[in-house]
Design a protein around this motif. Structure first.
Motif, short mmCIF file in Angstrom:
data_model
loop_
_atom_site.label_atom_id
_atom_site.label_comp_id
_atom_site.label_asym_id
_atom_site.label_seq_id
_atom_site.Cartn_x
_atom_site.Cartn_y
_atom_site.Cartn_z
N GLY A 6 0.81 -1.22 0.00
CA GLY A 6 0.00 0.00 0.00
C GLY A 6 0.85 1.27 0.00
N LYS A 42 3.05 2.19 1.89
CA LYS A 42 3.13 2.77 3.25
C LYS A 42 4.44 3.50 3.50
N ARG A 90 4.70 6.66 1.56
CA ARG A 90 3.79 7.68 2.10
C ARG A 90 4.33 8.29 3.38
N LEU A 107 1.56 12.56 4.06
CA LEU A 107 0.26 12.31 3.45
C LEU A 107 -0.37 13.62 2.99
N ASP A 140 -4.27 11.35 -0.53
CA ASP A 140 -4.31 10.01 0.06
C ASP A 140 -5.65 9.81 0.78
N LEU A 141 -6.24 10.92 1.21
CA LEU A 141 -7.50 10.85 1.94
C LEU A 141 -8.29 12.13 1.66
N GLU A 189 -6.29 7.03 10.45
CA GLU A 189 -6.18 6.87 8.99
C GLU A 189 -4.71 7.01 8.55
N ALA A 190 -4.00 7.96 9.18
CA ALA A 190 -2.59 8.18 8.83
C ALA A 190 -1.78 6.93 9.14
N ARG A 194 -2.90 3.88 9.29
CA ARG A 194 -3.32 2.83 8.37
C ARG A 194 -2.63 3.04 7.01
N LEU A 195 -2.56 4.29 6.56
CA LEU A 195 -2.02 4.57 5.24
C LEU A 195 -0.49 4.58 5.21
N ALA A 196 0.14 5.01 6.30
CA ALA A 196 1.58 5.23 6.26
C ALA A 196 2.36 4.36 7.24
#
Ligand SMILES: Nc1nc2c(ncn2[C@@H]2O[C@H](COP(=O)(O)OP(=O)(O)OP(=O)(O)O)[C@@H](O)[C@H]2O)c(=O)[nH]1
Ligand SMILES: [Mg+2]
Length: 438
Positions: free
Chosen positions: A206, A208, A211, A216, A296-297, A362-363, A365-367
């Motif tokens: 993903g 990550k 990111r 992000l 990213d979001l 969320e950060a 989860r994404l990074a």
């Protein structure tokens, strides 16, 4: 090839400071240090010395360190001068070093020399650059992990396995020439398939690591007057964007930087989306859409006292997080597009902590948190994708010779990750302990 010239640079930041660290590396470091400090101090021990120029005038009193190679950062002879940190002191010492034959270093040249001298691999060098650039806790952890060789170790393990597969494949070809039956070809291809699925799993991270390294982008999107700019200001804790009761206030993208869950985040406020007549507003809306596409979001903001419009619902359907603003005026709806919105009021501050917590979640989860050996640059991804493609080729090649060629190409592609191990080096290692009786 060892460098023949000697370089120097200020290792600490420019400007006035208590101490400034001047660094030297290259074959003339010893004579230059002896010349400026009145003799060589004992290795790797701080010694207080009077530094003098060629005419014997005192430049500064400084702590000096002598780092004979190869056990130094660059692998070459090197030195450090811990000066009083005034700009004039630094300038005077720099010209004395230049007069003694050293030249100012190019950016990154110390680490480049360390790489060329085999002191570190490319991923570790990148990790050091990232460590210097790290602004948050999670970025620091990720950079340190990479500088410590986490990615390089992963590479070494894969490269070792790949070299063995190649050795098996080449042995299969030789045995076949001798007319001997063998399952080596089949084993090499099965091994290639197993390695391919492992590297593929690593690629499916993903993005990550990338990111986290880059930070992000979170875009705030919604109808005019929804309260987007007010929300940005509330989260930033300052009046970064203009707020007014007139619809269509924000025309350009306004960005603020935040740290959420250890991850750097750029929060972008955008122009309210509507059919605009005014061409400046139209351009603003075009920019808003583009920023949201890149983000990213996306936070899809709508005022709790107005039903969300079709554009907002559409973004929620595409995964945007719905945020009901102005909940001091009306209660938030239980759900929009099947998702419960986060209720906030920029006016009273209600819901802002929950929104911050959600963004931090969320950060993460994404990074990620910086605690895994992740790919941190597009070039890592490119090297591994190419390795995967060659492995696939090796699995399905019609002839053992072609499979062997593909494995060799896979090893070369993988080697680009660390820039360290050539195919031939690895084959030497493998064949040394791979006794096939020939
Ligand atoms: N009561 C109340 N009013 C708010 C709140 N947030 C924003 N407003 C008001 O709503 C109006 C629009 O706010 P903005 O933040 O400028 O809205 P925007 O979405 O950025 O608008 P555009 O830039 O035009 O797209 C202003 O008059 C704000 O004072 C809130 O939480 N409660
Ligand atoms: Mg606005």
């Amino acid at each position: 090839m060892a460098a023949t010239d000697t370089i120097f640079a200020l290792a600490s930041g420019a400007g006035r400071a208590a101490v400034a660290v001047m660094r030297l590396s290259g074959p003339a470091s010893g004579p230059i240090l002896a010349g400026i400090a009145g003799g060589l101090p004992p290795p790797r021990r701080a010694s207080l010395r009077r530094l003098r120029d060629a005419e014997g005038a005192t430049l500064d009193r400084a702590l000096v360190l002598w780092f004979p190679g190869p056990g130094s950062y660059t692998g070459e002879d090197g030195a450090e001068l811990h000066l009083h940190g005034g700009p004039a002191v630094v300038a005077a010492v720099a010209s004395a070093l230049a007069a003694l034959g050293a030249r100012p270093a190019e950016p990154g040249e110390f680490t480049r020399r360390a790489f060329l001298n085999g002191q570190l691999d490319l991923t570790a060098a990148e990790g050091i650059a990232d460590l210097i650039a790290a602004e948050t806790e999670a970025q620091r952890r990720q950079a340190l992990r990479q500088a410590d060789g986490a990615l390089a170790r992963l590479h070494d393990e894969w490269a070792g396995r790949l070299a063995r597969l190649l050795a098996h494949q080449e042995a299969a070809i030789e045995f076949a020439e001798d007319g001997l039956p063998t399952d080596l070809d089949a084993r090499a291809r099965a091994g290639a398939a197993a390695l391919r699925s492992e590297i593929t799993a690593h690629l499916a991270d993903g993005r990550k690591g990338e990111r986290l390294r880059e930070g992000l982008l979170v875009a705030i999107l919604g109808a005019p007057n929804a309260g987007k700019s007010s929300l940005l200001n509330a989260l930033a804790g300052r009046e970064a964007a203009i707020v007014s009761a007139r619809a269509g206030t924000t025309r350009d993208v306004v960005e603020v930087r935040l740290v959420l869950g250890g991850v750097p985040v750029t929060l972008a406020d955008t122009a309210g989306l509507r059919e605009a007549a005014d061409e400046i507003e139209q351009e603003g809306i075009r920019r808003a859409r583009r920023r949201a596409e890149e983000a990213d979001l996306v936070l899809a903001v709508f005022a709790a006292d107005v039903a969300p419009d079709a554009v907002t619902l559409d973004w929620v359907a595409r995964g945007a997080v719905p945020v009901a603003s102005k909940v001091d005026l009306a209660p938030a709806p239980a759900a929009i597009g099947g998702t419960a919105p986060l209720p906030v009021s920029a006016l009273t501050g209600a819901g802002l902590d929950a929104l911050r917590a959600r963004l931090a979640e969320e950060a993460a989860r994404l990074a990620g948190s910086g605690d895994a050996a992740l790919l941190t640059r597009p070039r890592h991804r490119a090297a591994l994708s190419e390795t995967v493609a060659w492995l696939e080729e090796a699995e399905s090649a019609p002839l053992p010779e072609l499979a062997s060629e593909a494995l060799r190409a896979a090893l070369r592609a993988l080697g680009r990750l660390t820039g360290r191990v050539g195919v031939e080096d690895l084959l030497d290692i493998v064949f040394r302990d791979f006794c096939i009786g020939k």
